[in-house]
Design a protein around this motif. Sequence first.
Motif, short mmCIF file in Angstrom:
data_model
loop_
_atom_site.label_atom_id
_atom_site.label_comp_id
_atom_site.label_asym_id
_atom_site.label_seq_id
_atom_site.Cartn_x
_atom_site.Cartn_y
_atom_site.Cartn_z
N LEU A 202 0.85 -1.19 0.00
CA LEU A 202 0.00 0.00 0.00
C LEU A 202 0.88 1.25 0.00
O LEU A 202 1.84 1.36 0.76
N GLY A 203 0.56 2.19 -0.89
CA GLY A 203 1.29 3.44 -0.95
C GLY A 203 2.53 3.40 -1.83
O GLY A 203 3.10 4.46 -2.13
N LYS A 206 1.17 3.37 -5.89
CA LYS A 206 -0.29 3.20 -5.82
C LYS A 206 -0.93 4.57 -5.63
O LYS A 206 -0.45 5.39 -4.84
N ASN A 211 -5.07 1.86 -3.43
CA ASN A 211 -4.95 1.34 -2.06
C ASN A 211 -6.28 0.84 -1.54
O ASN A 211 -6.36 -0.24 -0.92
N TRP A 212 -7.33 1.61 -1.77
CA TRP A 212 -8.65 1.17 -1.29
C TRP A 212 -9.11 -0.10 -2.00
O TRP A 212 -9.71 -0.98 -1.37
N ALA A 232 -0.66 0.01 6.35
CA ALA A 232 -1.43 1.20 5.94
C ALA A 232 -1.18 2.38 6.86
O ALA A 232 -1.66 3.49 6.60
N LYS A 235 -0.61 6.46 6.24
CA LYS A 235 -0.20 6.72 4.86
C LYS A 235 -1.07 7.81 4.22
O LYS A 235 -2.16 8.15 4.68
#
Length: 306
Positions: A202-203, A206, A211-212, A232, A235
């Motif tokens: 995540l991040g 992205k 991410n979601w 997460a 972030k």
Amino acid sequence: MTVTAHATTSPHPGTPGIHPHGLPRPGRTLVMGVVNVTPDSFSDGGLSFTADAAVAHGLALLAQGADIVDVGGESTRPGAARPTADEELRRVLPVVRELAAAGAVVSVDTMRAEVAARALDAGARLVNDVSGGLADPAMLPLMARADLPYVLMHWRGHSAGMQANARYADVVTDVVDELRLRIDAALAAGIRPGRLVVDPGLGFAKTPDHNWQLLGRLGDVMALGHPVLVGASRKSFLGSLLADRTTGEPRPARLRDAATTAVSVLAAAQGVWCLRVHDVVSTADAVRVTARWGAEVPAPVGSPPG
């Protein structure tokens, strides 16, 4: 005897069915506390930059309920410059050594095989490599020889330019396919399946929407058959969601812990193995609540016994 990981379907959310060999197995999602020994982390740059401060912070995280402490000497925030290997070693080795001597389960957050090897010698029991072995070709052979747990993350390049690579046909499908390639490379290098952990990154290259989508479909990542680590904490996609209604300014990193806890609950309810967080207290509580709630959730029809 060869140790292999195998996927089992837990009837209750929050009680992961697979674990990397050699690490804690408390019957709930684990909590990994972040110890940044850097001057430029996006979240707490400079807070634990000296070895003494970093050790004290790591010990405090353990007292607050962390199962693992993750010691890193290189910031991976977007745009960050890399320290030299010597500087990274200078930052992390004293911290790893002291925390391991105090009885902590220590992870070293590094992309360099040299740093990983020295940290393992100093007492680390897990290597958390955000590049999934792509940044240093010596990493996978090292981990095969070490025969210790290894986190490989989805990665598309170093921090300085990674966001230019945030282009996907379908982010979940593409991330899973690319993680599968890294798993295959790790196995080909001789790493045993039971040592592998995967992280969707995540991040890292992205967008917030990416991410979601990954958080909403963690089951696809878990279907790879290895424990899943999710990071997460604080972030920028959380800061964007919680932006000031008047100015549009993202919420500052240190004010994103409540949102991080909400993500921790959602990820733990999907059965992830571990959550990497800055604020241990709230997530340690969250995973215990989620596990207790999960014990009362009826098993889906046709699920095997837990």
